[in-house]
Design a protein around this motif. Structure first.
Motif, PDB file in Angstrom:
ATOM      1  N   VAL A 224      -5.976   4.240  -6.290  1.00  0.00           N
ATOM      2  CA  VAL A 224      -5.140   4.555  -5.133  1.00  0.00           C
ATOM      3  C   VAL A 224      -5.475   5.971  -4.664  1.00  0.00           C
ATOM      4  O   VAL A 224      -5.502   6.876  -5.487  1.00  0.00           O
ATOM      5  CB  VAL A 224      -3.636   4.483  -5.509  1.00  0.00           C
ATOM      6  CG1 VAL A 224      -2.778   4.836  -4.317  1.00  0.00           C
ATOM      7  CG2 VAL A 224      -3.297   3.081  -6.001  1.00  0.00           C
TER       8      VAL A 224
ATOM      9  N   THR B  51      -9.692  -1.556  -4.052  1.00  0.00           N
ATOM     10  CA  THR B  51      -8.326  -1.060  -4.232  1.00  0.00           C
ATOM     11  C   THR B  51      -8.007  -0.888  -5.708  1.00  0.00           C
ATOM     12  O   THR B  51      -6.851  -0.881  -6.112  1.00  0.00           O
ATOM     13  CB  THR B  51      -7.313  -2.045  -3.596  1.00  0.00           C
ATOM     14  OG1 THR B  51      -7.583  -3.352  -4.108  1.00  0.00           O
ATOM     15  CG2 THR B  51      -7.422  -2.060  -2.095  1.00  0.00           C
TER      16      THR B  51
ATOM     17  N   TYR C 234      -3.245  -5.909  -3.644  1.00  0.00           N
ATOM     18  CA  TYR C 234      -2.541  -4.932  -4.484  1.00  0.00           C
ATOM     19  C   TYR C 234      -1.688  -5.580  -5.582  1.00  0.00           C
ATOM     20  O   TYR C 234      -1.047  -4.877  -6.364  1.00  0.00           O
ATOM     21  CB  TYR C 234      -1.659  -4.027  -3.608  1.00  0.00           C
ATOM     22  CG  TYR C 234      -2.474  -3.183  -2.659  1.00  0.00           C
ATOM     23  CD1 TYR C 234      -3.273  -2.159  -3.147  1.00  0.00           C
ATOM     24  CD2 TYR C 234      -2.475  -3.432  -1.298  1.00  0.00           C
ATOM     25  CE1 TYR C 234      -4.043  -1.394  -2.286  1.00  0.00           C
ATOM     26  CE2 TYR C 234      -3.244  -2.674  -0.433  1.00  0.00           C
ATOM     27  CZ  TYR C 234      -4.029  -1.659  -0.930  1.00  0.00           C
ATOM     28  OH  TYR C 234      -4.798  -0.913  -0.088  1.00  0.00           O
TER      29      TYR C 234
ATOM     30  N   ILE D 200      -7.167  -1.579   4.139  1.00  0.00           N
ATOM     31  CA  ILE D 200      -6.630  -0.915   2.943  1.00  0.00           C
ATOM     32  C   ILE D 200      -5.143  -0.655   3.137  1.00  0.00           C
ATOM     33  O   ILE D 200      -4.318  -0.926   2.274  1.00  0.00           O
ATOM     34  CB  ILE D 200      -7.357   0.433   2.682  1.00  0.00           C
ATOM     35  CG1 ILE D 200      -8.832   0.207   2.364  1.00  0.00           C
ATOM     36  CG2 ILE D 200      -6.660   1.244   1.592  1.00  0.00           C
ATOM     37  CD1 ILE D 200      -9.140  -0.315   0.992  1.00  0.00           C
ATOM     38  N   ASP D 201      -4.827  -0.094   4.297  1.00  0.00           N
ATOM     39  CA  ASP D 201      -3.424   0.213   4.597  1.00  0.00           C
ATOM     40  C   ASP D 201      -3.071  -0.567   5.872  1.00  0.00           C
ATOM     41  O   ASP D 201      -3.135  -1.777   5.869  1.00  0.00           O
ATOM     42  CB  ASP D 201      -3.268   1.731   4.741  1.00  0.00           C
ATOM     43  CG  ASP D 201      -1.823   2.165   4.825  1.00  0.00           C
ATOM     44  OD1 ASP D 201      -0.950   1.408   4.430  1.00  0.00           O
ATOM     45  OD2 ASP D 201      -1.561   3.287   5.304  1.00  0.00           O
TER      46      ASP D 201
ATOM     47  N   SER E 136       0.839  -1.206   0.000  1.00  0.00           N
ATOM     48  CA  SER E 136       0.000   0.000   0.000  1.00  0.00           C
ATOM     49  C   SER E 136       0.879   1.264   0.000  1.00  0.00           C
ATOM     50  O   SER E 136       0.571   2.239  -0.685  1.00  0.00           O
ATOM     51  CB  SER E 136      -0.947   0.005   1.198  1.00  0.00           C
ATOM     52  OG  SER E 136      -0.221  -0.194   2.390  1.00  0.00           O
TER      53      SER E 136
ATOM     54  N   GLY F 102      -7.071   3.197  -1.932  1.00  0.00           N
ATOM     55  CA  GLY F 102      -8.277   2.370  -1.915  1.00  0.00           C
ATOM     56  C   GLY F 102      -9.278   2.916  -0.908  1.00  0.00           C
ATOM     57  O   GLY F 102      -8.958   3.829  -0.132  1.00  0.00           O
TER      58      GLY F 102
END
Ligand code: AMP
Length: 617
Positions: A493, A490, A309, A453-454, A222, A495
């Motif tokens: 970017v 995602t 990703y 997401i991260d 990410s 996401g």
């Protein structure tokens, strides 16, 4: 106790790895003995072991715990209690994890000595990479590494993320410049607390030194994609700096300016034009290879939730190998990927037996054993075993590192040198095989995480609570939420979280018009974000690594169609529960084809740095 070796001596490094993995049972016994002997007189261990240091007694008496069990000790340390309530060695800092408890980051104790252990672990990566990729000493690494601001506990201990701690330590700053750790980013740019200035300067230095770069990367996928996005927005300005030899005025961090000026020494219009030509191309497919033509691989973690990703990284990297080198956490560094060039889906981590004492809880939560069957949410189905005993996992089910069985799923439990005893890390791992006598694990998932997401980790319960908070906003308008599920989108970017909501109107004559409904739905998006935890809100508001939450309203009957689809894939009618997270593409298509409207959060959620004095009271 840590063996000495020269990381640039590949043969001796590989030999050491063979020794460590061949003798795992003995090393694990010694690690436990050392931890128990050192810490026998801590309040924590004395409470269970009465000063004894016997391994069997440890297993009999010391309970397997989670964060809530040890939180009072951690908060005690943060508030100035003696370290030896849990650790004989002084606790020098608390590492703020991305896992949360009560909405706040969990904090893991750490000591000065732990930095030596981490350095040893990082050094072990060197011979492995050198074994598989030749000539890494003939150039540099463009690793985009960042720190986060740290805070001080009420008694003055630093509390910060594990990598911030490492990069600020002399172990990192005074590292010997061997083949593996010559970076294009000057340390000053990594250690800059302003993430925009840090990112800009690191990319600028990476571009100027593009001919020397042999590998690129970041810790997690990410973060690397965020860097590419940043480059997409800023390449013109970066090129202008290279063309003129002048760093942009908005870089005001003086250490960064000084460090970058040593690299940006003179105007280079030829280089600027080359980069402009590549970045100005309408397609960014293969951009990594084009900008850094000698790159041999991209080093980013793409296992676990980061696997989402891989498709986009493959596009940008133009087929370069994606290398996940290690598996680690704030609690302890765990394992190394011995086959770094393997396909991301085949990555296994070999746990390094002298990093901590590792035990494993067979995943039998509620006595359901995980097997391999894929469900419509893209995760593994859980099949009840023969007996119907509903007990949670007991210590009877805990096995040692060398006793795990290939094919089984386990939750990792760790006892560290720094004051964690039989601590449940919360990760589910599957045994894929053994390297010598040491098991290798596929990272399956973070327990109970449905959306990420991260570094955010949102559980089904977190999501339920947030949705329940938000749906109330619809009630005065005559609408009720009948079903929901979620998906981490995602495809762009950063996401963002997507919720699918099926809503129905109560039959009211004064039903609200679409304009009011739109406002209310946007407010629902915001309310969900407000209700999510500290790390989500930090990523969303401060780091901007998560985009605005979206609710897609689906037409009535959609969740029946989803159920029909899941049943057609083998879910049992009796046991069917709406999956609260969807990963399967086919199941997503069922939802997507029935979307009637969508709404985004229009405001950023509330977030401010964690204030330990107020939360620990
Ligand atoms: P933190 O405590 O914030 O440092 O996060 C550590 C957690 O990140 C671990 O417990 C895992 O859930 C996740 N993690 C770390 N390394 C990996 C990896 N190589 N693959 C998948 N997940 C990982």
């Amino acid at each position: 106790m840590l063996p000495c070796f020269d990381p640039s001596d590949t043969e001796s490094g590989l030999r050491l790895l063979e020794e460590l993995t061949s003798d795992a049972a003995r090393i694990q016994r010694e690690v436990l003995k050392e931890i128990l002997t050192r810490n026998a007189s801590t309040d924590y261990l004395r409470g269970f072991m009465c000063g004894h240091v016997d391994e069997e007694l440890f297993k009999e008496r010391v309970p397997v715990v989670d964060y809530d069990d040890i939180k009072p000790y951690i908060e005690g340390i943060a508030n100035g209690e003696r370290s030896d309530i849990i650790s004989a060695q002084p606790i020098s800092e608390l590492l703020t994890s991305s896992g949360t408890s009560g909405g706040h980051p969990k904090m893991m104790p750490s000591t000065e000595e732990e930095l030596d252990r981490k350095t040893f672990f990082y050094n072990l990566l060197v011979p492995i990479m050198n074994k598989y990729v030749k000539g890494l000493d003939e150039g540099k690494a463009m690793y985009l590494l960042f720190i986060k601001p740290e805070i001080s506990t009420p008694c003055g201990l630093p509390a910060r993320p594990v990598l911030t701690s490492y990069y600020k330590s002399h172990h990192f700053r005074k590292r010997p410049h061997n083949s593996y750790n010559v970076y294009t980013s000057p340390d000053e740019t990594i250690l800059c607390e302003d993430s925009r200035q840090s990112m800009y300067c690191q990319l600028l230095c990476g571009l100027i030194q593009r001919e020397e770069v042999l590998r690129v990367g970041a810790i997690f996928a990410s973060a690397f994609l965020r860097a590419i996005k940043f480059l997409e927005h800023n390449w013109r300005e970066l090129c202008s700096n290279i063309r003129t030899g002048q760093l942009s005025d908005w870089i005001v961090d003086s250490d960064c300016r000084d460090a970058v000026s040593l690299i940006l020494q003179k105007p280079d219009p030829v280089l600027a034009s080359t980069i402009e030509r590549e970045c100005g191309n309408s397609s960014w497919e293969g951009i990594i290879r084009k900008l850094w033509p000698r790159t041999k691989y991209v080093e980013v973690i793409v296992t676990g939730s980061m696997a989402q990703y891989i498709p986009i990284l493959e596009i940008y990297s133009g087929g370069l190998p994606l290398v996940s080198t290690m598996y680690a956490s704030s609690e302890c560094y765990f394992g190394i990927n011995f086959k770094p060039l393997s396909d991301p889906s085949d990555v296994s981590y070999t746990l390094i037996p002298n990093m901590g004492y590792f035990e494993f809880l067979l995943v039998e939560k509620g006595d359901e054993v995980m097997n391999h069957k894929d469900l419509c949410n893209g995760t593994r189905d859980r099949v009840p075993p023969d007996d119907d005993d509903n007990n949670p996992p007991t210590t009877k089910a805990v096995v040692d590192l060398v006793d795990v069985k290939v094919g089984n799923y386990y939750e990792l439990v760790v006892t560290t040198f720094n004051g964690l005893y039989r601590y449940r890390v919360g990760d589910i791992l599957m045994v894929t095989g053994f390297h010598n006598a040491t098991p290798q694990f596929h990272f399956v998932q973070r327990q109970n995480v449905v959306l990420s997401i991260d570094t955010d980790k949102t559980s089904e319960d977190d999501l339920l609570k947030a949705v329940m908070d938000a749906k109330r906003l619809l009630e005065p308008l005559g609408y009720i939420l009948t079903e929901y599920t979620s998906y981490a989108d995602t495809s762009s970017v950063p996401g963002h979280y997507v919720l699918y909501w099926e809503i129905t109107s109560k039959d009211r004559p004064d039903r609200t018009g679409p304009a009011d409904l739109r406002l209310a739905m946007e407010e629902c998006c915001h309310k969900v974000e407000e209700s999510l935890d500290y790390v989500y809100r930090r990523c969303r508001k401060k780091d901007r690594s998560i985009g605005a939450l979206e609710i897609r309203v689906v037409r009535e009957g959609t969740f029946d169609a989803l159920m029909d689809y899941c049943l057609s894939q083998g879910s049992s009618v009796n046991q069917y529960k709406t999956p609260r997270n969807i990963k399967s593409e086919a199941a997503l298509r069922v939802l997507e084809s029935r979307v009637v409207d969508n709404f985004y959060s229009r405001k950023l959620p509330h977030w401010e740095p964690y204030n330990m004095s107020s939360s620990s009271s």
